[in-house]
Design a protein around this motif. Structure first.
Motif, PDB file in Angstrom:
ATOM      1  N   SER A  38      27.613 -42.611   7.118  1.00 40.31           N
ATOM      2  CA  SER A  38      27.472 -41.734   5.948  1.00 40.31           C
ATOM      3  C   SER A  38      27.402 -42.143   4.377  1.00 40.31           C
ATOM      4  O   SER A  38      27.397 -43.109   4.403  1.00 40.31           O
ATOM      5  CB  SER A  38      28.923 -40.643   6.127  1.00 40.31           C
ATOM      6  OG  SER A  38      30.015 -41.643   5.543  1.00 40.31           O
ATOM      7  N   ASN A 197      31.607 -31.289   4.347  1.00 34.88           N
ATOM      8  CA  ASN A 197      30.808 -32.069   3.339  1.00 34.88           C
ATOM      9  C   ASN A 197      31.635 -32.150   1.978  1.00 34.88           C
ATOM     10  O   ASN A 197      31.893 -33.235   1.412  1.00 34.88           O
ATOM     11  CB  ASN A 197      29.640 -31.408   2.806  1.00 34.88           C
ATOM     12  CG  ASN A 197      28.697 -31.394   4.294  1.00 34.88           C
ATOM     13  OD1 ASN A 197      28.353 -30.309   4.555  1.00 34.88           O
ATOM     14  ND2 ASN A 197      28.398 -32.459   4.978  1.00 34.88           N
ATOM     15  N   TYR A 229      31.319 -35.313  -2.293  1.00 37.54           N
ATOM     16  CA  TYR A 229      30.378 -34.642  -1.360  1.00 37.54           C
ATOM     17  C   TYR A 229      29.907 -35.676  -0.457  1.00 37.54           C
ATOM     18  O   TYR A 229      29.253 -36.714  -0.905  1.00 37.54           O
ATOM     19  CB  TYR A 229      29.227 -33.899  -2.319  1.00 37.54           C
ATOM     20  CG  TYR A 229      28.274 -33.123  -1.446  1.00 37.54           C
ATOM     21  CD1 TYR A 229      28.610 -31.956  -0.950  1.00 37.54           C
ATOM     22  CD2 TYR A 229      27.166 -33.501  -0.591  1.00 37.54           C
ATOM     23  CE1 TYR A 229      28.156 -30.949  -0.237  1.00 37.54           C
ATOM     24  CE2 TYR A 229      26.406 -32.868   0.186  1.00 37.54           C
ATOM     25  CZ  TYR A 229      26.775 -31.487   0.337  1.00 37.54           C
ATOM     26  OH  TYR A 229      25.950 -30.674   1.135  1.00 37.54           O
ATOM     27  N   LEU A 231      27.614 -36.964   3.202  1.00 35.17           N
ATOM     28  CA  LEU A 231      26.633 -36.463   4.058  1.00 35.17           C
ATOM     29  C   LEU A 231      26.608 -37.569   5.337  1.00 35.17           C
ATOM     30  O   LEU A 231      26.523 -38.646   5.133  1.00 35.17           O
ATOM     31  CB  LEU A 231      25.426 -36.414   3.334  1.00 35.17           C
ATOM     32  CG  LEU A 231      25.071 -34.840   2.690  1.00 35.17           C
ATOM     33  CD1 LEU A 231      23.470 -35.396   2.022  1.00 35.17           C
ATOM     34  CD2 LEU A 231      25.029 -33.639   3.507  1.00 35.17           C
TER      35      LEU A 231
END
Length: 235
Positions: A38, A197, A229, A231
């Motif tokens: 991530s 997220n 944030y 991902l």
């Protein structure tokens, strides 16, 4: 995720050896291996109630390989003001039994081009210079985590622990840090995950031994607001 600070280097190597043997046993049993990664952008490098980047945003990423509860990986960050860029190596094992869970981790903090707190060049690239042995216990949303410094340059007298609780999208963490020189402090973090997220964190130092009103060196007690944030990266 991130810590700077059970015994000295020999014990760290011994613990790593035991965990490595466990990973080898898992491999022998042909267990299913999973790889995850991530990347995260945060408005602040928040670590144990402290803003390590003096208000600057932080970019971090991680890569983890896991199998049958055992895992190993690397976490890297754009770094903080005093120590520079960092990458962390970790090795652990965790399991769940109903509502109860546990985790045992060896975590190394590496600063290849870091400077000392006084601004003097200091090579912090050795893997076991700064490391923590971490034990975490959880039950029905509540958790207790203890961090003990074990690196060759770590302070044996310092320690850190947290009490946490998660409820739906909310999380609450009470952290207690003892730096070994009477500069201990307690902080409270409240987190909210808007979705998978986007997350928000409020952090506040609520007590410390240093008296800032008397000019004593301590931890900034201003309320800190962090927006992050994350991902996932397909592997």
């Amino acid at each position: 995720m991130k810590e700077r600070t059970m015994k000295k280097l020999s014990q760290a190597i011994a613990l790593a050896g035991v965990m490595t043997a466990g990973l080898a046993a898992v491999s022998t049993a042909q267990a299913e291996v999973e790889v995850s990664a991530s990347a995260t952008v945060a408005s602040m490098y928040l670590w144990r109630g402290k803003d390590l980047g003096n208000g600057a945003a932080a970019v971090s990423g991680d890569l983890t390989v896991s199998a049958s509860g055992a895992y190993a990986g690397v976490w890297t960050s754009s770094g903080d003001t005093s120590w520079g860029n960092e990458y962390d190596l970790y090795l652990g094992y965790g399991a769940e039994m109903g509502d109860f869970s546990y985790d045992v981790i060896l975590w190394n903090y590496v600063y290849p081009k870091g400077d000392g707190a006084a601004g003097n060049p200091d090579d912090r690239g050795n893997t076991f210079d700064y490391a923590d042995a971490i034990i975490s216990l959880g039950y029905a949303g509540a958790s207790f985590t203890y961090y003990k410094p074990i690196g060759a340059e770590s302070d044996d007298n310092s320690s850190y622990f947290t009490l946490g609780y998660g409820l739906d999208a909310y999380s609450f963490t009470l952290g207690k840090a003892d730096d070994g020189d009477d500069s201990d402090y307690t902080h409270l973090d409240v987190g909210y995950a808007y979705n998978d997220n986007l997350a928000f964190t409020l952090s506040k130092v609520i007590d410390q031994s240093a008296d800032l009103d008397k000019g004593e060196a301590g931890v900034d007690e201003d309320l800190k607001v962090v927006v992050s944030y994350s991902l996932p990266i397909s592997m």
